[in-house]
Write an enzyme that holds these catalytic residues in place. Sequence first.
Site, PDB file in Angstrom:
ATOM      1  CG  ASP A  64      48.646  -6.151  56.796  1.00 10.64           C
ATOM      2  OD1 ASP A  64      48.814  -5.652  57.911  1.00 10.64           O
ATOM      3  OD2 ASP A  64      47.454  -5.519  56.450  1.00 10.64           O
ATOM      4  CG  HIS A 123      48.957  -3.352  58.975  1.00 15.17           C
ATOM      5  ND1 HIS A 123      48.540  -3.700  59.029  1.00 15.17           N
ATOM      6  CD2 HIS A 123      48.999  -2.060  60.128  1.00 15.17           C
ATOM      7  CE1 HIS A 123      47.131  -3.547  60.077  1.00 15.17           C
ATOM      8  NE2 HIS A 123      47.879  -2.894  60.616  1.00 15.17           N
ATOM      9  CB  SER A 146      44.842  -1.867  62.284  1.00 14.14           C
ATOM     10  OG  SER A 146      45.091  -2.714  62.368  1.00 14.14           O
TER      11      SER A 146
END
Length: 699
Positions: free
Chosen positions: A636, A670, A550
Amino acid sequence: MTSSQPPVAKKVPHERVQHGDSVGDEYFWLADKENPDTIGYLTAENTYTESRTAHLAGLRETVFGEIKARTQETDLSVPARKGQYWYYTRTVEGQQYGIYCRRAVEPGEVDPPDTGDGAALPGEEILLDGNELAQGHDFFSLGAFDVSPDGRWLAYSTDFAGDERFTLQVKDLSTGEVLPDQIPDTFYGSAWSSDASTLFYLTVDESWRPYRVWRHVLGTAADTDQVVYEEPDERFWVGVELTRSERFILIDVSSKLTSEVSFIPAAEPLAAPTVIAPRRQGVEYSVEHHGHRFLILHNDGAEDFALAYTPVDGPGGWTTLIEHERGTRLLSVDAFSRYLVVSLRKDGLTGLRVLPLDGGGQYDMQFPEPLYSVGPDDNLEYDTDVFRLSYTSMVTPGSIFDCNLGTGELVLRKRYPVLPSPSGEPYRPEDYEQHREWALADDGTRVPVSLVCRKGVPRDRSAPMLLYGYGSYEHSIDPGFSISRLSLLDRGVVFAVAHVRGGGELGRAWYDNGKMLAKKNTFSDFVACARHLVYERWTAPDRLVARGGSAGGLLMGAVANLAPDAFAGIVAQVPFVDALNSILDPSLPLTVTEWEEWGNPLENPEVYEYMKSYTPYENVSTVDYPAILAMTSLNDTRVLYHEPAKWVARLRDRSPRSDVLLKTEMEAGHGGPSGRYNAWKDEAFVIAWVLDRFAPAGG
């Protein structure tokens, strides 16, 4: 194209013009998820990755087998008491998801029931079985899980795509019936009124920002629900919760820099929200109810936060309970009828401080290891003298303790087991050791690094190392245990975490000095840690792999450009590598809320130039990069799949000799694939790839 040849993404002219600066973006077309060419490209990349990693299939199965063998698959969490029930979750061997249960408290029962071998407790009631809910779906995630104060109703929400949009439902726990009340497109979080007649929940706007709180009366159609609160400022996210005392529903509104909290008496669900303290730019605060007062944890004139209170009847001025102390970052406060427990961070470690309300002296809980993480666990009761906490270190598996708040005595309720390896070797903490190093950053700042390894690992630069980093949003990567990590440690790999600026490990200043126009400190800190570990003979550049996900994936892309010679490989998971283009587009999820983290390049030329100078996609060059494994998910909503897809396409084009792979989960969000076995397989894939960078010594 064959699976043995790297895919070549087509180039379609596209120009970005901002502040008089014109930039070509030939892979912009990959942002179109509906374009068959986009899916075709991602599929081709998956096929290529499968081909390039086929030789690791045996190692992947071995590592997966090690994770599985060391995990007690049939297990049970420590039951937490709420009213007349013990609530807990258990897992069953062979099943992907948890089973959510409760059991009535027996007469005279004070301690939680013995979890034993993880089997179902006698007399248990299954509230939800994730395995049943997931049937027929490639992905499953639970959002809300909220039992009403009277114990009769369960509000729960499900996501079957990975896009974090949930369908909210209510189950009658007395009959097992799921009510026809079904509310689509909700977000995490819910709160019950005192009498369980009313349920509050959240929905998102077109940018996937939670911005509305709704009131739903049980037994009515969703289209009759009423908006209780709507936040028009796109910088702010909204949350909703019921206080532990069950007296108030709190509506939390927060940006990266500013907070505002309102309350509704839980016994008066039709009442309008009352603001506790109006928002002031740059002032953050959170609220916990305690008797006649609201506790306020805030940073008003207190960089590392202070604790105050204001009356429930007519909130106004704040009376200080704990003064600000620079270097001691107050994180949260848990209120109980006779005690307060403050979670804090000092000297790079977490801690817990107990404040008795009977006039006794406050004290900090003590723990013996030099590196550890400690924090609150499930504390559902308000009128209690027992505080439940979780504890772990890099060598100590996750452990649940109950603390007698009056005496400070800790009682171990459970240490999550680590079973023997497939070869029968038991896990012994004494076979491993953890260390703390301090690297010197370019500007002279000392940056902590946490390490764990098998005892006896040589300090002659021959040992392979995996170095992890994050460094954003004041999120700290604290020392913790991992079963899957043993597959690295037992092969002689050293695991390290670089606690770089932008995280929160050393207080609010540590965060502030790694964001906005100081963001490059995050990247140079990580490189400094890598260089330091080589200098101290822990490893060598050709034995060092970096990993992050991320915003930590942005870190990976940035250091790949900054110091490609420092690493043998880089794992970038759901990486935020096209940050400038994303932060320039306010229609994308999260963009406007992120301007207080990165700056607003849309309006500010200085921020634009600064971000352009470090964003990985903007700065791919013709150098030879270390081997790169990029991983993403098609659904995501936080870091869109096209960021790593564009990055990989440009890496291939500008550095054709570099070994670059892209793996896209086509049915996930995600957090990657859902289900614990799928997650283990995903981790085994990464570990096998990492070990292959160290071959032949790593295999």
